[in-house]
Design a protein around this motif. Structure first.
Motif, PDB file in Angstrom:
ATOM      1  N   UNK A 419       0.820  -1.255   0.137  1.00 26.98           N
ATOM      2  CA  UNK A 419      -0.002  -0.012   0.104  1.00 26.98           C
ATOM      3  C   UNK A 419       0.858   1.276   0.018  1.00 26.98           C
ATOM      4  N   UNK A 420       2.024   1.384  -0.509  1.00 23.84           N
ATOM      5  CA  UNK A 420       2.943   2.237  -0.755  1.00 23.84           C
ATOM      6  C   UNK A 420       3.762   2.730   0.447  1.00 23.84           C
ATOM      7  N   UNK A 421       3.671   1.825   1.405  1.00 24.90           N
ATOM      8  CA  UNK A 421       4.333   1.840   2.652  1.00 24.90           C
ATOM      9  C   UNK A 421       5.332   0.816   2.740  1.00 24.90           C
ATOM     10  N   UNK A 422       6.461   1.248   3.713  1.00 22.77           N
ATOM     11  CA  UNK A 422       7.460   0.041   3.929  1.00 22.77           C
ATOM     12  C   UNK A 422       6.858  -1.057   4.821  1.00 22.77           C
ATOM     13  N   UNK A 423       7.051  -2.288   4.370  1.00 17.82           N
ATOM     14  CA  UNK A 423       6.316  -3.461   5.159  1.00 17.82           C
ATOM     15  C   UNK A 423       7.521  -4.102   6.008  1.00 17.82           C
ATOM     16  N   UNK A 424       8.500  -4.398   5.214  1.00 18.57           N
ATOM     17  CA  UNK A 424       9.825  -4.948   6.103  1.00 18.57           C
ATOM     18  C   UNK A 424      10.774  -4.906   4.971  1.00 18.57           C
ATOM     19  N   UNK A 425      12.098  -5.277   5.609  1.00 20.22           N
ATOM     20  CA  UNK A 425      13.224  -5.409   4.867  1.00 20.22           C
ATOM     21  C   UNK A 425      13.980  -6.832   5.119  1.00 20.22           C
ATOM     22  N   UNK A 426      14.009  -7.736   4.372  1.00 16.80           N
ATOM     23  CA  UNK A 426      14.684  -8.885   4.522  1.00 16.80           C
ATOM     24  C   UNK A 426      16.225  -8.708   4.188  1.00 16.80           C
ATOM     25  N   UNK A 427      17.039  -9.221   4.985  1.00 15.73           N
ATOM     26  CA  UNK A 427      18.531  -9.306   4.513  1.00 15.73           C
ATOM     27  C   UNK A 427      19.216 -10.700   4.436  1.00 15.73           C
ATOM     28  N   UNK A 428      19.537 -11.057   3.254  1.00 17.59           N
ATOM     29  CA  UNK A 428      19.900 -12.401   3.007  1.00 17.59           C
ATOM     30  C   UNK A 428      21.552 -12.353   3.027  1.00 17.59           C
ATOM     31  N   UNK A 429      22.159 -12.829   3.998  1.00 11.66           N
ATOM     32  CA  UNK A 429      23.661 -12.847   4.069  1.00 11.66           C
ATOM     33  C   UNK A 429      24.196 -13.843   2.918  1.00 11.66           C
TER      34      UNK A 429
END
Length: 481
Positions: A419-429
């Motif tokens: 919806x145009x808003x940041x939901x989450x950031x996943x960081x894959x090593x």
């Protein structure tokens, strides 16, 4: 979409003999149209079917995969390890994907000439390698970095041609400063993305110049310069002025002294602070505002080696600049350049990645180097690239890339919006194979559990200094607003 076709009665035409006696005679065109709609039992408001309709790229759901420096000199598509293909799938599954292009694509054509000054290694790969990045799932790259002009304007132009031929959008180089500053645009199902590429680390001859009505601009990269402000005591300032006067340089007067590319000023707390060049910052802010007018999503990316008191901490000027770009309307800032990870910050609810380190690190297998680089290592015309790399690495010792474990580890962020808003950031090593043989190391793949945990814990500590909380879930770093 349903369309309403409403033919007018022949009596509505003013030239018809019966028009004068028709009930709508004498009405204006607007009134006539309204009368027809009312006669048909229709309201002038937009039909409900149109109100409910939504374009997919305007809904605000989006995913963007990001990567750091791609020093890619060899093919990646032949390999089949599950951890390698899984990383490729993560990038391919994103709606849009970005990587910094720290390599030049050319075949040593007549207009491709080694520059007198380079970013270190003169970066070059075969033009076909650009397709390897597209195979991996990337669709946009930045080129503003300390290697942009390793082979002059000809090398940069050939790189743009090869990259675009592979279907990749590219930003950061131009025939003049306006072109170098201009965003590259990518159309995706999640909305149009604008990419703005800048660099703070470069030889000054690489910097693009403004075009005038009476003089062409200078080809080059889009810069974000910075200044060093040094605060000293009154006694230190007096001693500096005396020393300059004794050297015949003139000590001057006033509250500030400019010398050696630094600005000295008297203050209560001695120290050094870097600030962005005001002119460069203002120009880039305006480009961000323009990009926001033309795209749904705006990414600003900078190649910045400079750090603070510790290499892992970004310099003051890039922190100030990154936040200014977010304030101007950018959705995220992506840093790279020091070849190590730096903090992730959420500023105004938007992500700032101060450095994503490396994605590919294959600078040791670049085929040719100019004689300048051989001479710098005490080598002659009879020596070849493999020996050049051996001698350079041996001389650098503990500071060489092969010796530094952190140069071969990083993360690939997967940024999700709803919806145009940041939901989450996943960081894959990821790992690039530290201490593996030279022909092997440098290619990325997902790190195993133990190494992945180590990478993420280190990044979490750096990010905590910027108030960011990261958790580790199933071997993946997660940041939520």
């Amino acid at each position: 979409m349903r369309r309403y076709r409403l033919p007018l009665s022949p009596l509505a035409h003013a030239g018809h003999p019966a028009a004068a006696g028709h009930p709508v005679a004498g009405l204006s065109i607007a009134g006539l149209v309204a009368a027809v709609f009312l006669a048909a039992g229709l309201a002038l408001a937009k039909p409900a079917a149109l109100e409910a309709q939504a374009f997919e790229d305007a809904r605000g759901d989006m995913s963007i995969a990001l990567a750091g420096d791609a020093i890619i000199s060899r093919k990646m598509s032949p390999y089949r390890e599950p951890e390698f293909l899984a990383l490729r799938d993560i990038i391919r599954n994103a709606t849009a994907a970005f990587v910094n292009l720290e390599i030049l694509f050319h075949d040593y054509e007549d207009d491709v000439i080694p520059a007198a000054a380079s970013g270190g290694t003169y970066m070059r790969a075969e033009p076909e390698i650009a397709h390897e990045l597209a195979w991996f799932g990337f669709d946009m790259v930045s080129i503003a970095n300390n290697h942009t002009m390793d082979f002059g304007a000809g090398g940069a132009r050939r790189t743009v041609e090869a990259t675009e031929a592979a279907g990749l959008a590219i930003a950061g180089f131009g025939e003049n400063l306006a072109e170098a500053r201009a965003p590259a645009y990518v159309d995706t199902p999640g909305g149009r993305v604008a990419l703005i590429s800048i660099a703070s680390t470069f030889n000054d001859a690489m910097r693009a110049g403004h075009q005038r009505p009476d003089m062409r601009g200078r080809p080059g990269l889009s810069p974000i310069r910075y200044e060093r402000h040094v605060t000293v005591t009154a006694d230190q300032m007096a001693g500096l002025r005396d020393a300059l006067s004794a050297a015949g340089r003139g000590g001057g007067s006033g509250p500030r002294l400019n010398f050696g590319g630094m600005t000295f000023m008297v203050g209560d707390k001695p120290g050094v602070k870097t600030v962005p060049n005001a002119g460069d910052l203002a120009e880039i802010v305006e480009v961000v505002k323009e990009a926001q007018r033309q795209a749904e999503w705006v990414i600003v990316t900078s190649h910045t080696h400079e750090g603070a008191d510790r290499r892992e901490v970004p310099a003051d000027f890039i922190v100030e600049a990154a936040r200014a770009f977010i304030d101007a309307g950018a959705d995220m800032f992506v840093g790279h350049g020091p070849h190590i990870l730096r903090a992730v910050e959420l500023y105004q609810g938007k992500p700032i990645f101060y450095s994503l380190a490396n994605f590919a690190m294959q600078n040791e297998t670049i085929e040719f180097q100019p004689q300048d680089n051989y001479e710098a290592q005490g080598l002659g015309y009879e020596d070849l690239p493999g020996k050049f790399q051996d001698v350079r690495i041996e001389r650098a010792g503990a500071s060489s890339f092969p010796a530094g474990k952190g140069f071969w580890e990083s993360v690939v962020p997967y940024v999700e919006y709803e919806g145009g808003k940041l939901k989450e950031i996943k960081l894959y090593p990821i790992t690039m194979g530290w201490q593996l043989p030279r022909p092997v190391r440098g290619r990325p793949m997902l790190a195993d559990d133990a190494l992945g945990k180590e990478i993420l814990e280190g990044l979490a500590q750096l990010s905590a200094e910027f108030g960011t909380t990261m958790t580790v879930e199933n071997g993946v770093g997660v940041i939520r607003p």
